[in-house]
Design an enzyme around this catalytic site. Structure first.
Site, PDB file in Angstrom:
ATOM      1  N   HIS A  73       0.773  -1.330  -0.034  1.00  0.00           N
ATOM      2  CA  HIS A  73      -0.171  -0.096   0.073  1.00  0.00           C
ATOM      3  C   HIS A  73       0.742   1.135  -0.192  1.00  0.00           C
ATOM      4  O   HIS A  73       1.795   1.194   0.950  1.00  0.00           O
ATOM      5  CB  HIS A  73      -0.998   0.351   1.238  1.00  0.00           C
ATOM      6  CG  HIS A  73      -2.080  -0.851   1.139  1.00  0.00           C
ATOM      7  ND1 HIS A  73      -2.207  -2.410   1.205  1.00  0.00           N
ATOM      8  CD2 HIS A  73      -3.450  -0.566   0.777  1.00  0.00           C
ATOM      9  CE1 HIS A  73      -3.150  -2.785   0.891  1.00  0.00           C
ATOM     10  NE2 HIS A  73      -4.117  -1.760   0.515  1.00  0.00           N
ATOM     11  N   PRO A  74       0.376   2.347  -0.652  1.00  0.00           N
ATOM     12  CA  PRO A  74       1.151   3.307  -0.946  1.00  0.00           C
ATOM     13  C   PRO A  74       0.980   4.338   0.482  1.00  0.00           C
ATOM     14  O   PRO A  74       0.060   4.415   1.091  1.00  0.00           O
ATOM     15  CB  PRO A  74       0.752   3.997  -2.127  1.00  0.00           C
ATOM     16  CG  PRO A  74      -0.959   3.628  -2.111  1.00  0.00           C
ATOM     17  CD  PRO A  74      -0.768   2.244  -1.496  1.00  0.00           C
ATOM     18  N   SER A  90      -6.233   3.317  -5.615  1.00  0.00           N
ATOM     19  CA  SER A  90      -5.750   4.132  -4.850  1.00  0.00           C
ATOM     20  C   SER A  90      -5.904   5.627  -5.054  1.00  0.00           C
ATOM     21  O   SER A  90      -6.039   6.340  -4.313  1.00  0.00           O
ATOM     22  CB  SER A  90      -4.252   3.804  -4.390  1.00  0.00           C
ATOM     23  OG  SER A  90      -3.878   2.595  -3.968  1.00  0.00           O
ATOM     24  N   ALA A  92      -8.125   6.800  -6.757  1.00  0.00           N
ATOM     25  CA  ALA A  92      -9.497   7.402  -6.854  1.00  0.00           C
ATOM     26  C   ALA A  92      -9.900   7.519  -5.195  1.00  0.00           C
ATOM     27  O   ALA A  92     -10.612   8.272  -4.643  1.00  0.00           O
ATOM     28  CB  ALA A  92     -10.621   6.268  -7.546  1.00  0.00           C
ATOM     29  N   MET A 127      -5.618   3.205   6.115  1.00  0.00           N
ATOM     30  CA  MET A 127      -6.832   3.648   6.362  1.00  0.00           C
ATOM     31  C   MET A 127      -7.767   3.522   5.364  1.00  0.00           C
ATOM     32  O   MET A 127      -7.529   4.188   4.153  1.00  0.00           O
ATOM     33  CB  MET A 127      -6.869   5.128   7.169  1.00  0.00           C
ATOM     34  CG  MET A 127      -8.007   5.596   7.498  1.00  0.00           C
ATOM     35  SD  MET A 127      -7.779   7.108   8.427  1.00  0.00           S
ATOM     36  CE  MET A 127      -9.552   7.625   8.409  1.00  0.00           C
ATOM     37  N   VAL A 129     -10.065   5.592   3.356  1.00  0.00           N
ATOM     38  CA  VAL A 129     -10.237   6.634   3.530  1.00  0.00           C
ATOM     39  C   VAL A 129     -11.631   7.226   2.652  1.00  0.00           C
ATOM     40  O   VAL A 129     -12.085   8.388   3.174  1.00  0.00           O
ATOM     41  CB  VAL A 129      -9.193   7.631   2.990  1.00  0.00           C
ATOM     42  CG1 VAL A 129      -7.992   7.351   3.816  1.00  0.00           C
ATOM     43  CG2 VAL A 129      -8.950   7.422   1.480  1.00  0.00           C
TER      44      VAL A 129
END
Length: 171
Positions: A73-74, A90, A92, A127, A129
């Site tokens: 994950h970034p 990611s 979006a 998270m 988001v």
């Protein structure tokens, strides 16, 4: 139970299934591969059912595989986002929270929190988001820095499973 709009998992070949669901878990097609290897039936055409199976694959995987998925994950508002290197999902997700519109001060705060979090836990802050604003995310970031490494590892997996459900629903 909610069904997929244009995809019927139970009718897909292994290759088509993996292609369709490979990035539900960030850069981790092994989750989809494992689900398919254990058999796909009509009940998997319901989003919640398929998500439950995928979530169990993640939660029952070894710690190394889980950590690799977490590390796939970034960072939120990180260098990959700035360079335009995020997956479409990611990008979006971060845009939906307004992360792509950070002020210089907010971007600096994200960078500071990303560094502190990685120094403390050894993996990126995760998270789901969607539905959150930048300030809510920054507050969660700061609060979660107080957790133990084990609490955060478990939280990261739970957040990844939330992200996966949101991605399945988006299909």
């Amino acid at each position: 139970m909610t069904a997929f709009a244009s995809i019927k998992p139970s009718t897909l070949s292994r290759e088509a299934f993996v292609a369709a669901f490979a990035d539900i878990y960030e850069h981790s097609p092994w989750v989809a591969e494992s689900v398919f290897a254990h058999g796909i039936g009509p009940e998997d055409d319901a989003i919640e059912h398929l998500h439950g199976r995928m979530a169990r694959v993640l939660l029952s995987a070894g710690r190394e595989a889980q950590l690799a998925l977490i590390n796939a994950h970034p960072d939120l508002a990180g260098k990959a986002a700035v360079r335009g290197e995020l997956t479409a999902a990611s990008s979006a997700e971060q845009a939906s929270a307004g992360i792509d519109a950070c002020s210089a001060e907010e971007f600096a705060r994200f960078s500071e929190l990303n560094a502190a979090y990685k120094a403390r836990f050894g993996f990126p802050f995760i998270m789901a988001v969607k539905g959150s604003g930048r300030q809510q995310i920054l507050e969660a970031f700061a609060q979660r820095l107080n957790n133990t490494p084990e609490q955060e590892f478990a939280r990261a997996l739970a957040e990844i499973n939330k992200i996966a459900l949101l991605r399945l629903q988006a299909l």
